[in-house]
Scaffold this active site. Structure first.
Site, mmCIF file in Angstrom:
data_model
loop_
_atom_site.group_PDB
_atom_site.id
_atom_site.type_symbol
_atom_site.label_atom_id
_atom_site.label_comp_id
_atom_site.label_asym_id
_atom_site.label_seq_id
_atom_site.Cartn_x
_atom_site.Cartn_y
_atom_site.Cartn_z
ATOM 1 C CB CYS A 96 -0.894 0.070 1.248
ATOM 2 S SG CYS A 96 -1.786 -1.424 1.636
ATOM 3 C CG HIS A 113 -5.952 -0.421 2.447
ATOM 4 N ND1 HIS A 113 -7.147 -0.355 1.760
ATOM 5 C CD2 HIS A 113 -5.365 -1.579 2.060
ATOM 6 C CE1 HIS A 113 -7.261 -1.427 0.998
ATOM 7 N NE2 HIS A 113 -6.210 -2.190 1.163
ATOM 8 C CG HIS A 115 -8.909 -5.903 2.920
ATOM 9 N ND1 HIS A 115 -8.243 -7.064 2.623
ATOM 10 C CD2 HIS A 115 -8.186 -4.909 2.346
ATOM 11 C CE1 HIS A 115 -7.158 -6.788 1.899
ATOM 12 N NE2 HIS A 115 -7.098 -5.494 1.730
ATOM 13 C CD GLU A 142 -27.031 14.398 13.105
ATOM 14 O OE1 GLU A 142 -27.952 14.768 12.346
ATOM 15 O OE2 GLU A 142 -26.360 15.188 13.808
ATOM 16 C CG HIS A 198 -8.974 -3.860 -2.557
ATOM 17 N ND1 HIS A 198 -7.847 -3.723 -3.315
ATOM 18 C CD2 HIS A 198 -8.540 -3.823 -1.287
ATOM 19 C CE1 HIS A 198 -6.776 -3.632 -2.545
ATOM 20 N NE2 HIS A 198 -7.177 -3.694 -1.317
#
Lengths: 235, 235, 235, 235
Positions: A96, A113, A115, A142, A198
């Protein structure tokens, strides 16, 4: 003996130092189901250093000594100036990394990140309902007020429509970078990009802002999936 | 006093020693809902010893002294050479033992058996959609990359189709062994076998690999069930 | 100063003493979502004493000093001989007490009452599908093997059909006792009775047996609800 | 140095002091999924002081020093007499404050605001089934007995119908106050008001009563959503 691997960069008594905070966040994200099976990742930029969780480590067991450190003089500096100044033995850097750096170039201080299954499911439902080019949209809930409208623009209002771009997944995580950068160009106010089938990348000025935004978005994705099951429209 | 029951085999200060790691993993699996009501089991092979969680103990309360130890000279050694060299008083060995050994014969270092409801549900949905002989199939979901393609073959690519064989359940757990061995022959690259209306067996070279694979598969099963509810195809 | 309220009955260094075990179990049941909002209850019989969690206390905060103790000379002894020998100040005894005692008269050593939503939902689905007089039925699911067939009869086989009687709820919890006793007469092998729109009573010879049975049944109820959503039959 | 900011008001060794209890409750509510992404809030009135969780703080990390204190001489005292007597540096008061005060004026000792997804979903389902003016209704579920019928009126009976008013959400949280007050006028016995597409406000005489009521209602909302998915009517 010199500290040849710059271990001092990940040794701190401050519980909020990135080398301590990343493991704590990863453990919390594991409990939330966001980083199952070593999936996902977290990175924090502090001054001219970027701290990154490694690849392949069980997130709930991560330790400060597992953290990679990258030299990152300033945003917009030539990428060639960036190099690892600390690498844990026997660990691989996160795939990443280029995506994290793309957000740091745009001023982010932390990028997460996950999943999350709710994120994956809304990318599938959006495609099914509106096709590949559609972004995720939801309004008049809200929790939208927990999502910033854009840099310096405050938070969304209750009556605003929240839009999160969705990019297509690629075979290799690093190849997502170009798609992510394109999505940010198209949605310059976004702090998050969904990746079809992903998960999601979420960022913010600080770790607290990135983490609470990630929570608010995940709340909205879960609610959206449940609403869809119950025949309730998102907008 | 001699250590007639070989208690020293389950006494170690190393938190990652199998006698300490099995209870820690079992507690974690309990929290994940995989080993409810004393269901499921875990076994680790280390050198020439196999360590096995007992039958009938509450998984979240397991202690090192509850662990069985089996002599397991080398894989492919005549099974007659295998015998218990440590048996906890008042406990029964796990009925999963022959299944664990079948995976160790094929080189595994750890085998995990869960009663995960998501695993049970995908065996039922697969049967309903494709009949008794079908395996579970899913493709183009990022988490597939957490599943190895086969010994020495690296991990699945995003565009691969993941296939997990499903065997029929039997009245007695030990009778599953033959079905499991047949499934492994038919799917020599698999590290997991689903058992219809029962759960799953997952293994790996190390405890970390078996555990993170088990997580990735469970993630995929849960996602598959939710996708089915939402009318989204698995492949 | 005499121990006029028999406080010594709930003071023990043994973590498995009922006065310590009940709070620990209640805390665990709270985490499982079984005793939300002070609902549900737990009772353990030890020798000639019955220990009972009080009414109205937050289950995750329960303390040994909150426990009621009842004299219970032997099962089948005239009920008039039963009286509280310890009452915590300012607390009310549980309305479940007569139901707990009914199971102790039949030899149980521990009885657990939960408001599990999965239990409530299977009582509603059973009524919808088969009418008020039907019991809950499920078969050929491995976890059934965690449910005893009856006193001295071992556990259910995989191919058996598990049957749990369902009684109608009453305005006052104590009025359930008669219904529970009738259900036990009709199903003399059962260790559990579902209460429509309310929850379940589960018992066993020991706290461990009652607790793991309660887990296995809750697993089956949750699975049954999910199966129903997916159009999969229970038997 | 004088304690110019009245820090002593949030310093206590008593774990049940509001300044300690609010952080503990917020952490628990975070685990329950009620206050994701800094959403929701909690306030406790003690004697003539009102303690309020701040805006924008991660609920699971809240500390006693983060708590605001407001002077609240007595209920029904002119609102102009109310002023902050302790403000944490760098934190903003909660936008929920006027709503909390509205319940304290009616005698409440604690008020909890959550963004529970189950609460949001029942507001949407009620609107879909019965229109904007309908309240949430459910009956003959045991957990209803955990909800008080009104001040001094005891708890609901099993055969009662529970009604919780629903108000429309507004762009700014403080503008909800008028709607909340109107709902309380219309339903003078209620201890809770749902806010469409937003969440719920729940109060009680004590923190324990407000918290356990909040749990009982959330249980009922979750059950109601699952019942709706399964085609089971709420009343």
């Amino acid at each position: 003996m010199a500290d040849q691997n710059n271990d001092h960069l990940v040794q701190s008594d401050d519980p909020d130092h990135p080398a301590n905070l990343i493991p704590r966040l990863c453990k919390q994200f594991y409990t939330l189901g966001w980083v199952t099976g070593t999936g996902g990742g977290t990175s924090i930029r502090k001054d001219e250093h970027v701290f990154i969780a490694p690849s392949g480590v069980q997130k709930e067991l991560m330790q400060p000594e597992n953290i990679f450190v990258l030299d990152f003089p300033t945003p917009k500096y030539p990428p060639s100036a960036r190099k690892y100044i600390r690498k844990p033995l026997n660990l691989k850097p996160s795939a990443c990394t280029p995506l994290f750096l793309a957000t740091f170039e745009r001023g982010a201080g932390c990028c997460i990140h996950t999943h999350s299954q709710w994120a994956v499911l809304v990318t599938l439902l959006t495609e099914k309902m509106h096709g590949k080019d559609a972004c995720f949209e939801i309004s008049t809930i809200e929790q939208i007020k927990g999502v910033p409208k854009g840099p310096g623009k405050g938070m969304h209002d209750f009556f605003d429509t929240l839009r999160i771009p969705i990019i297509e997944n690629t075979a290799f995580e690093e190849d997502l970078t170009e798609h992510l950068e394109k999505a940010i160009e198209q949605y310059p106010d976004t702090y998050a990009v969904l990746v079809r089938r992903h998960g999601i990348y979420v960022w913010g000025d600080t770790p607290a802002k990135a983490k609470t935004l990630c929570e608010s978005l995940d709340y909205l994705f879960q609610l959206a999936v449940e609403m869809h099951k119950l025949g309730l429209a998102w907008t």
